[in-house]
Design a protein around this motif. Structure first.
Motif, PDB file in Angstrom:
ATOM      1  N   ARG A   1       0.784  -1.237   0.000  1.00 22.04           N
ATOM      2  CA  ARG A   1       0.000   0.000   0.000  1.00 22.04           C
ATOM      3  C   ARG A   1       0.817   1.289   0.000  1.00 22.04           C
ATOM      4  O   ARG A   1       0.394   2.294  -0.569  1.00 22.04           O
TER       5      ARG A   1
ATOM      6  N   THR B   1      -5.063  -0.046   5.700  1.00 23.86           N
ATOM      7  CA  THR B   1      -4.660  -1.455   5.808  1.00 23.86           C
ATOM      8  C   THR B   1      -5.733  -2.342   5.184  1.00 23.86           C
ATOM      9  O   THR B   1      -6.893  -1.951   5.023  1.00 23.86           O
TER      10      THR B   1
ATOM     11  N   LEU C   1      -4.428  -4.554  21.413  1.00 24.02           N
ATOM     12  CA  LEU C   1      -3.788  -5.385  20.393  1.00 24.02           C
ATOM     13  C   LEU C   1      -2.675  -6.163  21.070  1.00 24.02           C
ATOM     14  O   LEU C   1      -1.854  -5.594  21.777  1.00 24.02           O
TER      15      LEU C   1
ATOM     16  N   ASP D   1       9.959  -9.220  10.849  1.00 26.87           N
ATOM     17  CA  ASP D   1       8.500  -9.112  10.899  1.00 26.87           C
ATOM     18  C   ASP D   1       8.001  -7.662  10.942  1.00 26.87           C
ATOM     19  O   ASP D   1       6.841  -7.420  11.246  1.00 26.87           O
TER      20      ASP D   1
ATOM     21  N   GLN E   1       4.819  -6.973   8.838  1.00 30.17           N
ATOM     22  CA  GLN E   1       3.615  -7.584   9.407  1.00 30.17           C
ATOM     23  C   GLN E   1       3.165  -6.827  10.653  1.00 30.17           C
ATOM     24  O   GLN E   1       1.977  -6.587  10.848  1.00 30.17           O
ATOM     25  N   LEU E   2       4.138  -6.438  11.471  1.00 29.29           N
ATOM     26  CA  LEU E   2       3.783  -5.676  12.668  1.00 29.29           C
ATOM     27  C   LEU E   2       3.118  -4.366  12.283  1.00 29.29           C
ATOM     28  O   LEU E   2       2.140  -3.937  12.893  1.00 29.29           O
ATOM     29  N   LYS E   3       3.663  -3.757  11.237  1.00 23.30           N
ATOM     30  CA  LYS E   3       3.147  -2.470  10.816  1.00 23.30           C
ATOM     31  C   LYS E   3       1.675  -2.587  10.394  1.00 23.30           C
ATOM     32  O   LYS E   3       0.852  -1.762  10.759  1.00 23.30           O
ATOM     33  N   THR E   4       1.378  -3.642   9.654  1.00 20.38           N
ATOM     34  CA  THR E   4      -0.005  -3.828   9.233  1.00 20.38           C
ATOM     35  C   THR E   4      -0.925  -4.001  10.436  1.00 20.38           C
ATOM     36  O   THR E   4      -1.983  -3.394  10.521  1.00 20.38           O
ATOM     37  N   ARG E   5      -0.496  -4.817  11.395  1.00 24.66           N
ATOM     38  CA  ARG E   5      -1.336  -5.038  12.581  1.00 24.66           C
ATOM     39  C   ARG E   5      -1.551  -3.744  13.361  1.00 24.66           C
ATOM     40  O   ARG E   5      -2.662  -3.420  13.754  1.00 24.66           O
TER      41      ARG E   5
ATOM     42  N   GLU F   1      -1.124  -0.605  12.382  1.00 26.17           N
ATOM     43  CA  GLU F   1      -1.904   0.383  11.623  1.00 26.17           C
ATOM     44  C   GLU F   1      -3.383   0.034  11.644  1.00 26.17           C
ATOM     45  O   GLU F   1      -4.231   0.910  11.817  1.00 26.17           O
ATOM     46  N   ALA F   2      -3.680  -1.236  11.466  1.00 27.97           N
ATOM     47  CA  ALA F   2      -5.086  -1.641  11.469  1.00 27.97           C
ATOM     48  C   ALA F   2      -5.705  -1.368  12.836  1.00 27.97           C
ATOM     49  O   ALA F   2      -6.864  -0.962  12.942  1.00 27.97           O
ATOM     50  N   PHE F   3      -4.919  -1.580  13.873  1.00 28.25           N
ATOM     51  CA  PHE F   3      -5.414  -1.313  15.220  1.00 28.25           C
ATOM     52  C   PHE F   3      -5.693   0.183  15.398  1.00 28.25           C
ATOM     53  O   PHE F   3      -6.731   0.573  15.939  1.00 28.25           O
TER      54      PHE F   3
ATOM     55  N   GLU G   1      -6.358   2.372  13.048  1.00 28.99           N
ATOM     56  CA  GLU G   1      -7.547   2.703  12.237  1.00 28.99           C
ATOM     57  C   GLU G   1      -8.827   2.348  12.986  1.00 28.99           C
ATOM     58  O   GLU G   1      -9.823   3.063  12.940  1.00 28.99           O
ATOM     59  N   MET G   2      -8.732   1.222  13.694  1.00 28.52           N
ATOM     60  CA  MET G   2      -9.895   0.718  14.420  1.00 28.52           C
ATOM     61  C   MET G   2     -10.321   1.667  15.538  1.00 28.52           C
ATOM     62  O   MET G   2     -11.468   1.667  15.960  1.00 28.52           O
TER      63      MET G   2
END
Ligand code: SF4
Ligand code: SF4
Lengths: 254, 425
Positions: A57, A73, B399, B409, B412-416, B418-420, B422-423
């Motif tokens: 992204r 994401t 999280l 990793d 992968q950590l960044k995605t988790r 960031e998603a958190f 955003e949430m």
């Protein structure tokens, strides 16, 4: 017109829409030059805003596109996509080429909790692709083939490489190939069902991602959910992430 | 200090010079990327930058100078070892960091592979001859906290002079008695090593010194409740990390100066991030230098860290020692009371930690909690589940992250993360 692009590790999808109505959809393999593939997909379109999602992204911002580019994401993108397609959805399961996500949603479509498996091929599309090799059939036919099985042996190994070895030795012991194929599919569903339980599975469950095209996985998942469990599969399940991103693009501009 | 003088000092400490040069280079680069690149940094952080740049230089020189005057250097791994006693015996108390992978292959010959990165790191650093702090120590103090550490000390004790304190696993009266006898045993060990008798006078003085240090850090922690956040979580973590090896009096002074600057900043409504940026509490295992991966990922995800519920953070600073005692026995009781309040996951049932996390969330106005457990850390992995349940009942999002020191990793950590974040919208 608003665009969403989902750059996954295996494939990249583009969706263009306005007020929720899809105008254009396209897909290309991500390959080793994802930016090149994005450029190809976007050629000839100039949306008001593009939202990128998926593991690539942040890359899209480096393309220097003449319109606004944002990133979200894949968790958020899938949640948005699923909620728009199935407004009652309470859980999303996305099984893509190389990762699996389980997301629980509140009634408004907001993310409550999520789980991701992105470190290991077990329980992902890659697992099926790899093990389909044993039968020398293509991944597209693998689901239909497995549906012919009726008496699946137990595959113990979660690891893709070991599962393939297990499948090969079961074959040598004379187990029916269709049964082994079914067993491999069962192992994917078993794996995802633990993830779903961890986020607190509630129905309706939206099943998205490339693996949702696999009829055998759909059937096994439905069995796993029980008769009461409502399972929704989008028309083009691998486009859900890109569609969600395109919806966010529209929201960014309003 | 010149480079040559540094090298000479390191040679005397028997470090592996070329490997050590490599380590410093990586550390310098990492620090540049993660720290020096930050915007709107506080002026007072220059002190921390300096201390860190000289962590293997001037600070080690100071330790050698202290040794030359007959002072002893005590190394520790855990916040259960009472610094007050060390200082009272006129010794230097340092925390041995263990925040990077080094000598892992060698370490895995002494401890099982599924041991947390922190333990492997302190063993690896010793075996690879990379840590001038470890090499300067006259005594290393271990403690019976988690299984990983207490068994590792059996092997580590063959490599360095060690004293192991028994830390109980519960907080009953008997457990407190046990800890008191261990405090006495540590006191005796110190007296024997240093030849200095620990008296009411020198202990009172050292209790005050350590209390002042903790008060300065508490002050910093309270100031972080402001929105916009006046200091980045990375910088605050660094300050807490440095508190483990800097001279306590000098450190306290510079942190108080820094806090003065922060107060000015808050008065002007300024911060390191725009007001409204999502605020996260980092909770879990200790983060030793240079383990800055997760804080960096978090603060690159449109969020700011407002507190560290960790041993390098609140667990080390929350409680002070009562200064009212005026005989040795009362003072030791005060020490025991203070140390037995530490809410480490090695204790059972440790419910106070849940309450402490909740309190931090509300005091620091955090929007969510990121729980961090080092891979293979049983105690904190268990409490991650427990905390998730407790917080979800209160509607506080959390999280749970499990990771080690390697960089593989990060995406992968960044995605988790960031998603958190955003949430939390
Ligand atoms: S987590 Fe527990 S054992 Fe580890 S340093 Fe902290 S107090 Fe000591
Ligand atoms: S992080 Fe966990 S396993 Fe490692 S030393 Fe600390 S308590 Fe033990």
């Amino acid at each position: 017109m608003f665009a969403g692009i989902d750059i996954g590790s295996r494939s990249t999808e583009l969706v263009l829409q306005k007020e929720g109505t899809v105008i254009h959809r396209a897909q290309l393999p991500t390959t080793f030059s994802p930016l090149e593939q994005c450029r190809k997909l976007l050629e000839g379109y100039s949306p008001e805003c593009l939202v990128a999602t998926g593991y690539g992204r942040e890359l899209v911002k480096t393309l220097g596109l003449p319109y606004r580019v944002e990133a979200i994401t894949e968790i958020k993108a899938h949640a948005l996509g699923a909620h728009a397609l199935f407004p009652d959805a309470r859980t999303v399961l996305d099984i893509g080429g190389q990762d699996t996500k389980a997301i629980s949603l509140n009634p408004k479509g907001g993310v409550l909790r999520f789980e991701m498996n992105d470190r290991c091929a077990a329980g992902t599309g890659k697992f099926l692709e790899y093990t389909a090799n044993v039968f020398q059939i293509s991944i597209e036919e693998f689901g239909a083939y497995a549906l012919k099985g009726s008496n699946p042996p137990v595959i113990n190994s979660m690891c893709t490489v070991f599962a393939e070895t297990e499948a090969t030795s079961l074959m040598a012991q004379g187990a029916l190939p269709e049964d082994i194929a079914l067993a491999l599919h069962t192992s994917v569903v078993r794996r995802t069902s633990t993830m779903l339980k961890r986020v607190g599975l509630a129905f309706p469950l939206v099943f998205s991602g490339g693996v949702a095209n696999n009829a055998c996985i759909r059937k096994l998942l439905q069995e796993d959910c029980g008769e009461q469990g409502i399972l929704c599969v989008a028309e083009e399940p691998d486009m859900c992430g890109a569609y969600g991103a395109s919806l966010w693009a529209e929201r960014c501009c309003s | 200090m010149s480079d040559a003088a540094h090298t000479e000092m390191w040679e005397k400490l028997n470090l592996d010079i070329s490997a050590h040069d490599g380590l410093l280079e990586v550390l310098g680069k990492f620090y540049g990327d993660i720290y020096l690149s930050q915007e709107n940094r506080l002026k007072g952080m220059e002190y921390l930058d300096f201390v860190l740049s000289e962590v293997h230089g001037l600070r080690i020189k100071e330790l050698q100078d202290a040794k030359a005057t007959g002072k002893k250097i005590i190394g520790t791994f855990c916040v259960f070892v009472p610094e007050e006693l060390t200082l009272a015996a006129n010794a230097v108390h340092v925390g041995l960091c263990s925040g990077a992978d080094a000598g892992t292959d060698e370490a895995e010959k002494l401890v099982p592979r599924n041991t947390c990165a922190l333990i492997k790191s302190f063993i690896g650093f010793k075996l690879a001859r990379l840590c001038p702090f470890t090499e300067s120590c006259d005594l290393v103090v271990g403690e019976t906290t988690c299984d990983g550490k207490k068994k590792a000390y059996e092997a580590f004790g063959k490599l360095v002079p060690m004293h192991v304190m028994e830390v109980p696993q519960t907080k009953t009266d008997d457990a407190k008695q046990l800890f008191k006898s261990e405090v006495l045993r540590y006191k005796a060990a110190l007296e024997e090593l240093t030849g200095v008798e620990i008296t009411v006078e020198n202990l009172r003085k050292s209790i005050a010194i350590v209390n002042e240090k903790r008060k300065a850090l508490q002050r910093l922690s309270r100031l972080r409740a402001a929105d916009p956040a006046p200091i980045s979580g990375r910088d605050a973590l660094l300050i807490n990390q440095v508190s483990f090896y800097d001279d306590p009096v000098r450190f306290t002074q510079s942190i108080n100066t820094l806090c003065d600057q922060i107060e000015e900043r808050i008065a002007q409504g300024e911060g390191v991030v725009p007001s409204g940026t999502k605020r996260l509490l980092l909770s879990g295992c200790p983060m030793a230098v240079p383990n800055w991966k997760l804080p960096y990922v978090m603060e690159s995800s449109n969020a700011v860290i407002v507190g560290e519920e960790s041993c390098i953070g609140s667990r080390n600073i929350r409680d002070l020692v009562d200064e009212s005692g005026d005989c040795m026995d009362e003072m030791l009781d005060a020490l025991v009371d203070r140390y037995m309040k530490i809410d480490c996951a090695c204790f059972t049932p440790n419910d106070e930690r849940m309450v402490n996390v909740e309190n931090m969330v509300s005091e620091l106005k955090a929007d969510g909690v990121v729980h961090y457990a080092l891979s293979f850390c049983q105690p904190y992995a268990h409490e991650a589940i427990k905390l998730q349940n407790v917080l979800s009942e209160k509607g506080i999002p959390m999280l749970s992250v499990e990771t080690g020191y390697s960089m593989e990793d990060v995406e992968q950590l960044k995605t988790r993360v960031e998603a958190f974040v955003e949430m939390l919208d």
